[in-house]
Structure formats: structure tokens, C-alpha cells
Design a protein around this motif. Structure first.
Motif, mmCIF file in Angstrom:
data_model
loop_
_atom_site.group_PDB
_atom_site.id
_atom_site.type_symbol
_atom_site.label_atom_id
_atom_site.label_comp_id
_atom_site.label_asym_id
_atom_site.label_seq_id
_atom_site.Cartn_x
_atom_site.Cartn_y
_atom_site.Cartn_z
ATOM 1 N N GLN A 1 34.286 34.140 38.732
ATOM 2 C CA GLN A 1 33.512 35.264 38.609
ATOM 3 C C GLN A 1 32.018 34.925 39.392
ATOM 4 O O GLN A 1 31.367 35.589 39.976
ATOM 5 C CB GLN A 1 33.105 35.416 37.259
ATOM 6 C CG GLN A 1 31.961 36.660 36.846
ATOM 7 C CD GLN A 1 31.769 36.883 35.431
ATOM 8 O OE1 GLN A 1 32.414 36.494 34.643
ATOM 9 N NE2 GLN A 1 30.917 37.717 35.148
ATOM 10 N N ARG B 1 32.454 35.440 42.937
ATOM 11 C CA ARG B 1 32.586 36.679 43.377
ATOM 12 C C ARG B 1 31.161 37.273 43.467
ATOM 13 O O ARG B 1 30.691 38.102 44.272
ATOM 14 C CB ARG B 1 33.486 37.655 42.423
ATOM 15 C CG ARG B 1 33.503 38.972 42.565
ATOM 16 C CD ARG B 1 34.164 40.036 41.423
ATOM 17 N NE ARG B 1 33.839 39.762 40.307
ATOM 18 C CZ ARG B 1 32.850 40.300 39.640
ATOM 19 N NH1 ARG B 1 31.975 41.245 40.414
ATOM 20 N NH2 ARG B 1 32.133 40.278 38.474
ATOM 21 N N GLU C 1 29.334 39.125 46.443
ATOM 22 C CA GLU C 1 28.962 40.384 46.555
ATOM 23 C C GLU C 1 27.433 40.608 46.608
ATOM 24 O O GLU C 1 27.163 41.688 47.544
ATOM 25 C CB GLU C 1 29.390 41.099 45.101
ATOM 26 C CG GLU C 1 30.685 41.521 44.846
ATOM 27 C CD GLU C 1 30.656 42.172 43.416
ATOM 28 O OE1 GLU C 1 32.025 43.036 43.455
ATOM 29 O OE2 GLU C 1 30.206 41.958 42.610
ATOM 30 N N ASP D 1 31.557 45.549 47.365
ATOM 31 C CA ASP D 1 32.490 45.198 46.208
ATOM 32 C C ASP D 1 33.589 44.061 46.529
ATOM 33 O O ASP D 1 33.887 44.043 47.814
ATOM 34 C CB ASP D 1 33.543 46.345 45.847
ATOM 35 C CG ASP D 1 32.319 47.293 44.747
ATOM 36 O OD1 ASP D 1 31.474 46.894 44.310
ATOM 37 O OD2 ASP D 1 32.845 48.297 44.873
ATOM 38 N N GLN E 1 36.857 41.783 45.132
ATOM 39 C CA GLN E 1 37.857 41.406 44.305
ATOM 40 C C GLN E 1 38.255 39.915 44.284
ATOM 41 O O GLN E 1 38.527 39.557 45.644
ATOM 42 C CB GLN E 1 39.029 42.334 44.132
ATOM 43 C CG GLN E 1 38.729 43.893 44.132
ATOM 44 C CD GLN E 1 38.158 44.088 42.947
ATOM 45 O OE1 GLN E 1 38.482 43.679 41.844
ATOM 46 N NE2 GLN E 1 37.007 44.955 42.766
ATOM 47 N N VAL E 2 38.437 39.288 43.288
ATOM 48 C CA VAL E 2 38.772 37.672 43.413
ATOM 49 C C VAL E 2 39.880 37.757 42.629
ATOM 50 O O VAL E 2 39.758 38.104 41.404
ATOM 51 C CB VAL E 2 37.562 36.927 42.886
ATOM 52 C CG1 VAL E 2 38.097 35.327 42.891
ATOM 53 C CG2 VAL E 2 36.565 37.001 43.946
ATOM 54 N N LEU E 3 40.942 37.109 43.107
ATOM 55 C CA LEU E 3 42.231 36.471 42.168
ATOM 56 C C LEU E 3 42.219 35.175 42.235
ATOM 57 O O LEU E 3 42.228 34.557 43.307
ATOM 58 C CB LEU E 3 43.479 37.126 42.727
ATOM 59 C CG LEU E 3 43.715 38.660 42.584
ATOM 60 C CD1 LEU E 3 44.768 39.077 43.356
ATOM 61 C CD2 LEU E 3 43.487 39.246 41.269
ATOM 62 N N VAL F 1 40.507 36.373 48.010
ATOM 63 C CA VAL F 1 39.228 37.256 47.777
ATOM 64 C C VAL F 1 39.418 38.373 48.822
ATOM 65 O O VAL F 1 39.798 38.224 49.969
ATOM 66 C CB VAL F 1 37.885 36.416 48.412
ATOM 67 C CG1 VAL F 1 36.899 37.242 48.288
ATOM 68 C CG2 VAL F 1 38.045 35.318 47.537
ATOM 69 N N ASP F 2 39.218 39.760 48.234
ATOM 70 C CA ASP F 2 39.344 40.920 49.134
ATOM 71 C C ASP F 2 37.801 41.613 49.080
ATOM 72 O O ASP F 2 37.358 42.090 47.913
ATOM 73 C CB ASP F 2 40.197 41.825 48.316
ATOM 74 C CG ASP F 2 40.610 43.036 49.233
ATOM 75 O OD1 ASP F 2 40.031 43.285 50.279
ATOM 76 O OD2 ASP F 2 41.640 43.733 48.725
ATOM 77 N N ALA G 1 35.933 44.633 50.191
ATOM 78 C CA ALA G 1 35.871 46.017 50.242
ATOM 79 C C ALA G 1 35.244 46.749 51.810
ATOM 80 O O ALA G 1 34.467 46.248 52.069
ATOM 81 C CB ALA G 1 35.057 46.787 49.093
ATOM 82 N N GLU H 1 41.219 40.876 53.080
ATOM 83 C CA GLU H 1 41.597 39.673 52.380
ATOM 84 C C GLU H 1 41.372 38.313 52.976
ATOM 85 O O GLU H 1 41.909 38.433 54.254
ATOM 86 C CB GLU H 1 42.970 40.036 51.590
ATOM 87 C CG GLU H 1 43.436 39.043 50.463
ATOM 88 C CD GLU H 1 44.569 39.524 50.105
ATOM 89 O OE1 GLU H 1 45.639 39.166 50.165
ATOM 90 O OE2 GLU H 1 44.642 40.468 48.929
#
Length: 162
Positions: free
Chosen positions: A10, A13, A17, A23, A25-27, A146-147, A149, A153
Motif C-alpha cells: 500500500q 502504491r 500514485e 491510478d 493497482q498493486v498485487l 504493478v498496473d 492506469a 503492467e
């Protein structure tokens, strides 16, 4: 003084950001990046005030190109061209290195030692031996997908060096 803390997904991310104004997105549980793979990887080395290596941040070519394009407001087609060619242009490399520089702030929390970016190994260049031995090591690490926007990715690994 305590040791350096591994940042959370987090925190990473939120940092990205804020830098990119997009935006993200992180997995967690992403792949371990191998700088020897086609295209290589960008590796940022972070040291303490005594110049001891304390952390590495490894960006695969895709993330380096995409974050470098996003922070410089470069069209996505330029980063996609670099990814397809398996090489990073000087402009995108410089921009991605700035992301690595700001990433040092993730390590500078609490009462741990202050870290700074000491150097960046660019994709396609041989990784110095003092860094290469750690990239795939079993050390405290965070491997992320990490994607960004509008850009796509890539993979990021954050490692603490014991």
C-alpha cells in the motif's frame, strides 16, 4: 536505532500514485525479477550514511518503461515500443531513475537509518557483483505486480539487505 523496515504494498502504491498522478493497482506475490532475462531490469541500490548497502529496488523493463513514460507524460506508445524492442530509451531510463530516487522515502521511516539512492544499474547493462548476489536471494522482500492506469503492467521487487 532500529533496522530498516520493508515498506508495504500500500505504501508503494500510494507513493507511485502520488508521483504519477494516475491510478495504480498493486498485487503482492509477483514474480522475482531476473536481470539476466531478455530486456533486463533496472536496479536501484540504497545505502546508509556509512555507505553500507541496505536495500534494492528492482524494476523489470516493462515497469521501468511504463513508469518512466507516465511520470514524463510521454505517450504510452513510446513505452510500448521500448518494451517490444527490449531496451529502455535514455529519456525513460532517466525518468524511471527519478522514481527510484523518490522511492528512498519509503525506507526513511521511524528511527531506522536514513537511506539514499546510491546508484542505478540500467537494463541491459551487467549488474555489479555486489548487487547481483542479492536480487534473487531469500531476504526480506516484497515482489509486486504493478498496473499503471493507461500505461500497463510491470513487476517491482523491494529487498532489504541484511
Amino acid at each position: 536505532m532500529s533496522g530498516t523496515a520493508l515498506p508495504s504494498a500500500q505504501e508503494f502504491r500510494e507513493l507511485v500514485e502520488g508521483l504519477l498522478g494516475r491510478d495504480v493497482q498493486v498485487l503482492t506475490g509477483g514474480r522475482i525479477i531476473d536481470p539476466a532475462e531478455p530486456g533486463g531490469a533496472m536496479v536501484g541500490a540504497y545505502v546508509d550514511r556509512l555507505l553500507h548497502l541496505r536495500a534494492l529496488v528492482v524494476l523489470d523493463l516493462a515497469f521501468a518503461a511504463r513508469c518512466g513514460a507516465a511520470i514524463g507524460l510521454v505517450p504510452n506508445r513510446i513505452s510500448e515500443g521500448d518494451v517490444a524492442a527490449l531496451e529502455l530509451s535514455d529519456t525513460l531510463a532517466e525518468n524511471a531513475a527519478e522514481v527510484l530516487n523518490v522511492t528512498a522515502s519509503l525506507f526513511n521511516t521511524g528511527d531506522g537509518p536514513h537511506l539514499r539512492l546510491d546508484g542505478v544499474a540500467e537494463p541491459g547493462q551487467p549488474l555489479p557483483h555486489d548487487l547481483a548476489r542479492w536480487v534473487k536471494a531469500y531476504v526480506p522482500r516484497l515482489d509486486l505486480t504493478v498496473d499503471i492506469a493507461g500505461y500497463g503492467e510491470g513487476a517491482v521487487s523491494i529487498l532489504l539487505i541484511p
